[in-house]
Design an enzyme around this catalytic site. Structure first.
Site, mmCIF file in Angstrom:
data_model
loop_
_atom_site.group_PDB
_atom_site.id
_atom_site.type_symbol
_atom_site.label_atom_id
_atom_site.label_comp_id
_atom_site.label_asym_id
_atom_site.label_seq_id
_atom_site.Cartn_x
_atom_site.Cartn_y
_atom_site.Cartn_z
ATOM 1 N N HIS A 96 0.856 -1.192 0.000
ATOM 2 C CA HIS A 96 0.000 0.000 0.000
ATOM 3 C C HIS A 96 0.887 1.235 0.000
ATOM 4 C CE1 HIS A 96 -2.892 3.020 0.945
ATOM 5 N NE2 HIS A 96 -2.507 3.170 2.187
ATOM 6 N N HIS A 98 0.930 5.842 -0.833
ATOM 7 C CA HIS A 98 0.230 7.073 -1.200
ATOM 8 C C HIS A 98 1.007 7.730 -2.346
ATOM 9 C CE1 HIS A 98 -2.534 7.675 2.452
ATOM 10 N NE2 HIS A 98 -1.968 6.489 2.606
ATOM 11 N N HIS A 172 -8.419 7.631 -1.202
ATOM 12 C CA HIS A 172 -7.350 7.093 -0.386
ATOM 13 C C HIS A 172 -6.083 6.898 -1.221
ATOM 14 C CE1 HIS A 172 -6.387 4.217 3.177
ATOM 15 N NE2 HIS A 172 -5.319 4.814 2.729
#
Lengths: 233, 233, 233, 233
Positions: A96, A98, A172
């Site tokens: 994961h 960003h 997100h």
């Protein structure tokens, strides 16, 4: 040993690669690995800087999230990782981030269509933007809900998680997965590069169409599957 | 020796330059060189990381693609390189990348017009976006078809491959060529920088017109040809 | 000595700074310095890589371009530099680059308006985009014509070359100047950073207005002139 | 000692971090720290390059700006920092930069809305763009006026400076604050990264809506406050 030593080291390497590649500024990203023999997952501890990570500092849990090994608290996103492992049994690594461009698509609530062969080599079509969990789900178990959102979107739309090894979660950011932690990292990196190129292509041609299907299939088959002829195998 | 030692080293250097410059993330690019004395081409092996490349690991083939030297499989794009060498006999080096901005133009199906002197110093006008091969051609021989697409576009539109040493393949990315592998690499780099500036210029002025022809010609002649006065020669 | 040793070293340093900062990829930029005591200009030799530059390799000429010292050919852009020195007698350094964002404005034929205090600290208003020389001028003496275009634009529009130490040449790129080669380099760097921010600001607000005049003046006077209070002097 | 030694070193570190991260090119940024025990502020000296900074070169002043320690002149922006410390008593560090994307929003006169969880983890809603001081205020005391503009905007609009630890000053750039100089630096860094992603998201979806409020709150509470579960505490 509760966990494959080699895989544990790959989990550490994938987490460090997130930092080194710029996909995860500060501590904005995490990688995990799934040891399918023992049925355990190793994941980054929450909030720990990447350069302090060692195999010993990883947190090992079972598929229900129960801690098996490790002194630290696991990444907040653990439950999202676990849902992916449970629903997509071929997956051995989850990442994961960003990362900037993939997250920009997620913030725009827009899936990443396949505009070229770079994308086609790794993702068999659109990387979907899945809904963020509803207010009720967020109040109950946000991170579990994020995992469910990814998994149910793939199931409902009949997307093959092997051929499209990533998703964007609305508002997100991206999750990517693969045959191991480093493979998942690589898919996260390719997603970011394709997202950047898509933004530039869309700036040039706002009505841009996706790559023709026969070209997409050609790139999938020459790189993956029984007739692949890329690389040295 | 089946191949000029010096040229072989330049092929390695050009491949490594693709990685160092960021033009080719992962293994997304390849460089080759043509030894016109022996009639052989040396090219990057498929899927091998750039930092592992040595002169010995290069794959040497004849213009029909028959392997002359080397233990590894050549780059998948070999046949595209070969078409370029066969059709443009002045070419001694070919480079293929998925560099971000040039690929964004390719994905948008848009040629790169000449908007300034930076471009005019290297490319005598638009770097065209050539069609990707049709479904029939892809099914038969995709990489050969890509080469044919480039070559036939230049021939049909009467573009001088010496004065416009690059092409964008629709939905795919750029190919560049030159007097040797490093010259081809440099043309690929300039193409990328000009593509980036074009995107910014077009954002400022969507109806942007190409550079006036007399300025384009002036920059071509002061840098290339018998009346050139750039550099120390 | 035909030229101040210290200034010669600063010319070399400014040229190397062009490469190190990324303002000038390949050999796309040049810096010069003016020794006003001797009346001579030192400039980068044409086409020589920045890391090979030494004080000895610089080319020293008089204001008419006659070579006084140096074995190499001067930068092609020499005559443009000389016009700037002759017309703006306070100038002791000139820099030319093809830096990405400033060149994108030049390609778009658009001056760089002052949208913020970053710009206002260095340039008292719009950095103008001056026309490229006409076809007749290009045929006669292109580089001289480029210099004349800059100088006559500033004179005709009554722009103070001390307060606006840079210009964008249409379809070409930026020239910047200053109290010495490094000051000119710094103005070229600030121009590039302001051009980038202007592109992003214009993407957000296409009808963006320039900074209010009283803010522009405040930033000019707190950093420059008799009432300046920036820095340690 | 007039100032906490440890805090002074953190002020130096935060200033150096501004340079190393690229948030502050040249000398375009400054960091300060507030020693609430002694009631003094330490700030970067004006115009001094970041790599020359030492604890000894910092300028220590009281909350009225009277110098207590240090041979150099303080940063021009001192009075803006002081207004922030005086109005927001929880603040122990303030940072000002001209970072590219945040400044682009300031130049566009546009606050940075919260489009995703990256932003929501650090800022509880929009980072506002506050007006630049009026002409009268600029003539009287510009830097004080900038501080007043920030403070009065937060007070008038009832924005919690603890939950939104940054502001964009129109036509100027960002100020960020926090629990110490390094925390303020981190908020400035996050602001820049979120501003960049917002620009890309807005390019994809010009009518982009802010993140749903329940997601914003969830990210605030899981990272901050009594129910936080991020990190190892």
């Amino acid at each position: 040993m509760y966990f494959s030593k080699q895989l544990l080291e790959e989990v550490v390497a994938a987490n460090k690669a997130l930092a080194a590649s710029g996909l995860a500024p500060l501590t904005w990203g995490n990688a995990s690995g799934y040891d399918h023999v023992r049925g355990f997952v190793a994941i980054k501890p929450s909030g720990v800087p990447y350069d302090e990570l060692t195999p010993e500092s990883m947190v090992v849990v079972d598929l229900d999230g129960k801690k098996v090994e490790g002194d630290l608290k696991p990444s907040m996103d653990l439950k999202t990782h676990l849902e992916i492992y449970k629903a997509f049994p071929h997956v051995r690594g989850v990442v994961h981030t960003h990362s900037k461009y993939a997250t920009s698509f997620a913030q725009a609530g827009q899936g990443l269509e396949c505009y070229g062969t770079t994308h086609a080599d790794y993702f068999n079509g659109t990387v979907p933007c899945v809904p963020s969990p509803s207010v009720d789900v967020v109040n109950e178990d946000y991170e579990l809900g994020t995992g469910c959102s990814i998994v149910s979107y793939f199931q409902f739309h009949d997307i093959d998680s092997k051929q499209v090894p990533a998703a964007l979660v609305k508002n997100h950011g991206p999750f990517a997965w693969g045959k191991g932690p480093m493979d998942a990292y690589q898919n996260a990196l390719v997603l970011e590069l394709c997202a950047e190129m898509a933004i530039h292509s869309l700036a040039l041609q706002p009505d841009l169409e996706a790559i023709p299907n026969y070209l997409l299939k050609k790139h999938q088959t020459r790189k993956h599957g029984p007739d692949a002829y890329y690389g040295q195998k």
